[in-house]
Each structure stands twice: as C-alpha cells, then as structure tokens.
Design a protein around this motif. Structure first.
Motif, short mmCIF file in Angstrom:
data_model
loop_
_atom_site.label_atom_id
_atom_site.label_comp_id
_atom_site.label_asym_id
_atom_site.label_seq_id
_atom_site.Cartn_x
_atom_site.Cartn_y
_atom_site.Cartn_z
N GLN A 94 2.12 11.99 1.21
CA GLN A 94 3.38 11.34 0.84
C GLN A 94 3.41 9.94 1.43
N PHE A 95 3.74 8.97 0.59
CA PHE A 95 3.81 7.60 1.06
C PHE A 95 4.90 6.84 0.33
N LYS A 96 5.21 5.66 0.84
CA LYS A 96 6.24 4.82 0.25
C LYS A 96 5.73 3.40 0.12
N ILE A 97 5.99 2.80 -1.05
CA ILE A 97 5.75 1.37 -1.22
C ILE A 97 7.06 0.68 -0.85
N GLN A 98 7.02 -0.04 0.25
CA GLN A 98 8.24 -0.61 0.82
C GLN A 98 8.74 -1.83 0.01
N LYS A 99 9.88 -2.33 0.44
CA LYS A 99 10.50 -3.44 -0.26
C LYS A 99 9.63 -4.70 -0.27
N ASP A 100 8.74 -4.82 0.72
CA ASP A 100 7.86 -5.98 0.77
C ASP A 100 6.52 -5.73 0.08
N GLY A 101 6.36 -4.51 -0.51
CA GLY A 101 5.13 -4.20 -1.23
C GLY A 101 4.07 -3.53 -0.39
N ASN A 102 4.26 -3.44 0.93
CA ASN A 102 3.29 -2.76 1.78
C ASN A 102 3.43 -1.25 1.67
N VAL A 103 2.33 -0.56 1.92
CA VAL A 103 2.31 0.91 1.82
C VAL A 103 2.60 1.52 3.19
N GLU A 104 3.57 2.44 3.24
CA GLU A 104 3.91 3.15 4.48
C GLU A 104 3.57 4.62 4.32
N LEU A 105 2.67 5.12 5.15
CA LEU A 105 2.30 6.53 5.11
C LEU A 105 3.42 7.36 5.72
N LEU A 106 3.86 8.41 4.99
CA LEU A 106 4.95 9.26 5.47
C LEU A 106 4.45 10.60 5.99
N VAL A 125 9.84 2.75 -2.90
CA VAL A 125 9.57 3.76 -3.93
C VAL A 125 8.70 4.85 -3.32
N LEU A 126 9.08 6.11 -3.56
CA LEU A 126 8.46 7.27 -2.93
C LEU A 126 7.42 7.93 -3.84
N TYR A 127 6.31 8.35 -3.23
CA TYR A 127 5.23 8.97 -3.99
C TYR A 127 4.70 10.20 -3.25
N THR A 128 4.22 11.15 -4.02
CA THR A 128 3.38 12.22 -3.49
C THR A 128 2.08 12.21 -4.28
N LEU A 129 0.96 12.14 -3.57
CA LEU A 129 -0.35 12.06 -4.21
C LEU A 129 -1.15 13.32 -3.92
N PRO A 130 -1.43 14.15 -4.95
CA PRO A 130 -2.30 15.31 -4.74
C PRO A 130 -3.77 14.92 -4.90
N ILE A 131 -4.58 15.32 -3.95
CA ILE A 131 -6.02 15.04 -3.99
C ILE A 131 -6.76 16.38 -3.98
N THR A 132 -7.64 16.56 -4.96
CA THR A 132 -8.45 17.77 -5.03
C THR A 132 -9.89 17.42 -4.69
N PHE A 133 -10.39 17.94 -3.58
CA PHE A 133 -11.74 17.65 -3.12
C PHE A 133 -12.63 18.84 -3.39
#
Length: 479
Positions: free
Chosen positions: A420-432, A467-475
């Motif tokens: 789960q991560f967020k693209i902040q108001k300044d465009g940087n990625v914040e790991l949640l 903006v909030l995201y959840t990214l599923p990764i299948t390895f």
C-alpha cells in the motif's frame, strides 16, 4: 478472527492500565469491582460494534488495487495453477491453530474440573451448622479458612477468637456473592486460555474481594487486633482459584496496607469518567478500521454480493418503500464506483456520494484527475492515463524486482505480496505498508515501491490531493 482477538486483548490491556494507574489505590471497592467485571466484557463487545455516525465523521481511507504484477512467470501459467487447485483436488490441510486452541481449551477445562475434585473433598466433611442462607463445614486437622458460594470452610485447629474474626470476614464474601465473580473469570480462562490478561483480571478482583471483606470486618473489630490476627495465623490452604481464601500469602500485606489507607475523597470518583473518552476512542478505531482484503477475487465477490442484494430489493423496480430505499442507500455507500458502472436497473437514477478523507486523500478509483506517471503526460483522457499508470508501474516493478530471491530463500510456487502506498500532493511516493508470507519478499517489495519516480500529482475539484493505491505482486519462484 485474528484481528478481533488482537483488538480484544488491546482493549483489555488499556482498561487494565487505567485501573492500575488511576483506580487500584482508591477505596471505592464496590465501584472497582464493577469496573473489573464490566471492562473485560466491554473489550469483547466493542470490536463487534461499528457505528455509522463515527464512520461518517472520520471516513476511512479506501485503497483500490492496481492490476496484478506478475514476476517470474505469466498470468496464464499462474491462472492455470490456481484453476488446477480446485476444491475436489486440494488435499485437506490440517488447521494447526485450531488444534492448538482445542488442546489448550481441553487442558484448561481439565484443570478446572480438577479444582472441583479438590473442592468436593472439602464438601465430603459434615457441616456443623446449616441455615437457609449458609452452611459451615469444619475440616478436621486443618487451619483452612475459605468460602465457596454459600458454604464456609473452617479448619478444626482454629481458635475460637480466630473463628470469630474469620467468620465475620467470610460472611462478607458469602453475602456479596464473590464466588460468582471468580467463576465468571474461570469461564473466561477456559475460553480465552491464551490471553494472559484474564489471569491478571482474576488476580485483581481476588484482592479486591479481600479488601471488601476486610472493610466489613473492621466495622465491628479493632484494626490492630485484626492486623495481629492476619500476621500470627498459620497459612494452610488449598490452591483453588475460585474460592475466597482468608489466609493468602500474596495479598496479606496489601490487605493491611489498604486497611490503613484514608478513605478516598468523593471527587476521586470522577476518575471513572476516564472510561468515556477511552471507549469513544475504541469505538472510533473499530468503526473506521476494515479487515485487510486477502485478494482481488475476495473484494470482487463481496461487491457482487452487494450488487445482488440491491437487485433483490429492487424486484420489478416499482413501488419501493421508504425502508427499501434507505437500505439501498446504505448498501451503495459501501460499493465502489466501478461496481456501480456494471449495474443499471430499469432506469433507476442511483447516485453515489464520493467522499475524501479529512487529510485530502482519495482512492485511485474515484480521483477526477489521476496522477501521471512519467511518460504518460501526452495522453488526453483520464482513463488512458489510468491505464498508462497501471502499465508503467507494472513494468517498473517487473524490471526492478530481484527475481533471484526465489533461489536465495529457497522459495517455491506462487508467492503473493501486497503493498500500500500513496502518491502525495507533491507527486512523491510514500510507502504505507506491505505484507507477504516471507519478510524478505516484503522488504524487496517495499524497496521497489520506494524507487518509483516522482509523478504529477492527482487533482480533485481542482486541488492537488494524495492518492491511495494497493499493488498486488505475484512472484512465481518456480518448482
């Protein structure tokens, strides 16, 4: 279930901390008794309560999953593996957690019945006095002094003076039904044998029972004489946790200290009001928290069930009652806009309120202008930028993820990671946060997401928002 158990233990811990810090040393014994009996039950009930008003006041951040990223294989191969694992072919898996719980439950139950066996031996002696309210049983060759429900056990070796004071003490236990309190905690100890806080609760209320009984005795007996009685008496009792014992090594000193305390001021009762903000905080946490989804399929199934429920309420689409309309509105608040796009029924104009949290964060699914990944700037429509964003993130993760981890860790088969991560108001990625079966996979997923480039931030109503995201990764680690 695990989340419920953890929440229950956390709430009980908070209640106990309040008791230890603010209430334990007060002489409001009756109030403290009610507190110790009520709070473990509240801790069991609060995680089950979700108050809509609190959910509306503090909207929960909603994470919508990006398309699954496949590493070390292809989607067709993984899909075929999942399809092959049909219920008819899957070998039954032993639920070790259930077996461990069942073993602990049976052991605790057996331990409880062993205490009753010891108690039955005490009841085998003939009573020396019986009335409608109580029974006194004399135990030969013993200095025992204890109470179980309406029966008082006294050792034959106790002197007359000792008997007089002890009987006054035990009568308080009997009249106030202290045995029921202890049996209540015995039941909790059997069901929640793994929870150490239940044992602490029982210890605290046992001491409180003694304070209550001592306070009743010293109304008619001089304190100094009673202290001398406590200090000079021999200690010889059975270890049965649901009987009230007069001679108890661990709390004799505490009883004497409590008897000498000055009566607490009436204003100290306001300390019990700490419960109100504490419970409000717990309810807010429970109402605004959600169980983490384990897969995209589970989320889609839940949404489909909601859609089907709406269709069942609509029926033929005519003559809806006000109750039915209110129920539809309540359901629609929990359905995502993508699901509603799939739903259209007989011209009904259904509106969904899109809310953002107090921090200005919105889910990827409802953002008006999505964040733009470098290289997607030239696309015109919001939908095209969404698709480009998903593709670029997938390509980035695939090219940066350390695929050699499978061999290094000795992994096999399909391993899933959720980030789960967020693209902040300044465009940087914040790991949640992230979760995976293996810590090394979790760390690798976090490392890769932290490498994502700065993006053009998303906008909602013309303002830049997170903006909030959840990214599923299948390895796919292979065979």
């Amino acid at each position: 279930m695990l989340q419920y158990i953890l929440q229950t233990i956390a709430f009980q811990l908070l209640f106990l901390l309040v008791y230890e810090l603010f209430l334990k040393k007060e002489t409001f014994f009756t109030y403290n008794r009610a507190y110790l009996l009520l709070t473990p039950v509240l801790a069991l009930l609060l995680p089950l309560l979700k108050i809509p008003a609190l959910q509306a006041a503090i909207p929960a951040e909603t994470f919508v999953m990006l398309p699954e990223v496949i590493i070390g294989g292809n989607s067709a191969e993984i899909a075929s593996r999942d399809l092959a694992a049909t219920p008819s072919q899957v070998t039954p898996v032993i639920n070790w957690w259930l077996l461990i719980y069942g073993g602990g439950f049976l052991f605790s139950l057996g331990f409880f019945f062993n205490k009753f066996r010891i108690l039955r031996q005490l009841f085998a002696h003939k009573p020396v006095m019986t009335t409608a309210e109580m029974k006194i049983v004399e135990v030969p060759n013993s200095r025992l002094a204890c109470t179980f429900y309406n029966t008082i056990f006294l050792g034959a070796q106790l002197s007359e003076k000792e008997r007089e004071q002890i009987l006054s003490h035990e009568l308080v236990h009997l009249k106030q039904r202290h045995t029921l309190d202890l049996l209540f905690f015995e039941v909790l100890r059997i069901v929640f044998w793994f929870n150490p806080l239940i044992y602490i609760y029982q210890s605290r209320i046992t001491a409180l029972h003694e304070y209550l009984a001592d306070a009743g005795v010293v109304k008619n007996v001089k304190k100094q004489e009673y202290f001398q009685q406590l200090l000079n008496s021999a200690f010889n009792t059975e270890d049965i946790s649901f009987i009230n014992q007069f001679f108890n090594h661990s709390i004799i000193k505490k009883r004497i200290v409590m008897l000498q305390k000055t009566k607490s001021k009436s204003t100290s009762k306001f300390k019990f009001l700490i419960l109100l903000p504490l419970m409000l905080a717990m309810l807010t946490y429970v109402s605004c928290s959600e169980d983490p989804a384990t897969s995209q399929e589970e989320k889609e199934l839940t949404a489909q069930e909601k859609i089907e429920k709406i269709e069942a309420i609509f029926g033929d689409g005519t003559n809806l009652t006000s109750e039915e309309r209110e129920e539809i509105k309540a359901i629609l608040k929990t359905v995502s806009p993508q699901d509603l796009e799939k739903y259209s029924k007989r011209g009904e104009n259904v509106q969904v309120q899109k809310t953002s949290s107090s921090m200005g964060d919105v889910p990827f699914a409802v953002i008006e202008e999505v964040p733009v990944f470098p290289g997607c700037e030239g696309l015109g429509s919001n939908e095209e930028r969404k698709n480009c964003m998903s593709e670029k993130v997938s390509e980035f993760v695939q090219s940066n993820f350390n695929t050699s981890l499978g061999k290094e860790l000795g992994l096999k088969g399909i391993n899933r990671v959720y980030v789960q991560f967020k693209i902040q108001k300044d465009g940087n990625v914040e790991l949640l946060g992230a979760r995976a079966a293996h810590p090394a996979l979790q760390e690798e997923a976090e490392r890769v997401v932290n490498l994502l480039p700065q993006m053009t931030p998303g906008k909602q109503k013309g303002q830049e928002v997170g903006v909030l995201y959840t990214l599923p990764i299948t390895f796919n680690a292979g065979e």
